[in-house]
Design an enzyme around this catalytic site. Sequence first.
Site, PDB file in Angstrom:
ATOM      1  N   ASP A  40     -54.973 -71.693 -19.092  1.00 29.18           N
ATOM      2  CA  ASP A  40     -54.940 -70.668 -18.138  1.00 29.18           C
ATOM      3  C   ASP A  40     -54.837 -69.331 -18.980  1.00 29.18           C
ATOM      4  O   ASP A  40     -54.704 -69.326 -20.018  1.00 29.18           O
ATOM      5  CB  ASP A  40     -53.319 -70.841 -17.546  1.00 29.18           C
ATOM      6  CG  ASP A  40     -53.321 -71.653 -16.525  1.00 29.18           C
ATOM      7  OD1 ASP A  40     -54.418 -72.728 -16.598  1.00 29.18           O
ATOM      8  OD2 ASP A  40     -52.539 -72.151 -15.901  1.00 29.18           O
ATOM      9  N   HIS A 182     -52.642 -72.578 -22.852  1.00 31.57           N
ATOM     10  CA  HIS A 182     -53.009 -71.146 -22.403  1.00 31.57           C
ATOM     11  C   HIS A 182     -53.883 -70.822 -23.847  1.00 31.57           C
ATOM     12  O   HIS A 182     -53.584 -70.949 -25.000  1.00 31.57           O
ATOM     13  CB  HIS A 182     -52.011 -70.418 -22.534  1.00 31.57           C
ATOM     14  CG  HIS A 182     -51.195 -70.580 -21.572  1.00 31.57           C
ATOM     15  ND1 HIS A 182     -50.098 -71.347 -21.218  1.00 31.57           N
ATOM     16  CD2 HIS A 182     -50.998 -70.046 -20.103  1.00 31.57           C
ATOM     17  CE1 HIS A 182     -49.418 -71.606 -20.296  1.00 31.57           C
ATOM     18  NE2 HIS A 182     -50.044 -70.710 -19.308  1.00 31.57           N
TER      19      HIS A 182
HETATM   20 NI    NI Z   1     -51.179 -67.889 -15.909  1.00 28.59          NI
END
Ligand code: NI
Length: 215
Positions: A40, A182
């Site tokens: 993400d 991430h």
């Molecule tokens: Ni996020």
Amino acid sequence: MLVLLLLLEIFLLVQGEISRSKACQGDAYAETKIVALTFDDGPHPTYTMTLLDGLQERGVKVSFFVTGEHADLHPEVIQRMAEEGHLVGNHTYSHIGLTKSNEKKFRDELAATSELLEKLTGKETAYVRPPYGTWNKKLEKECNLIPVLWNVDSMDWSLQDVAKIKKRVLRSVKDGSIILMHDYFDTSVIAALEIVDELLKQGYTFVTVDEMVYD
Ligand code: NI
């Protein structure tokens, strides 16, 4: 006598077929261990590129949920993701979390990001990862997006420690896991590639979330 021998041969052939088909089923079952890595908040101009290099070397496809803001800043990274067979999904434009009072802005951000991603990848965006995991079911129809959450949280953004991230993920991963990471930290990228190597060794197949949702 000849008839008996023939019958015996047929019997043995049939037995052979049965045990062979059992063995095949066993193998096929063992091969269905699947896992999806998801990233993400990117793309990041250097960390995401390093990650893409490592994934390409290993022949592994993952899913990226990018913000429109970062996609606008680094469109070439989005194009590379799509060209190399990774799934590119929507993570809103400015990483906005859905609340009771901002639904219109949230919807507008999803629409703007889907439009941008379609322009960059040439493909319609079908999947969304709502920031903070907050979602409203009616948005699925209205925005034509399928939400994808996760069941293994690497906590990479907070740990920022390769060994700790790896340990946390590897102890909870199982068949069907969707791992949240991430691609915005160097430690996440290093840990992710080491996790890929370990799970490949354990016989896992990496899939993108579209294969996970429908299979
Ligand atoms: Ni996020």
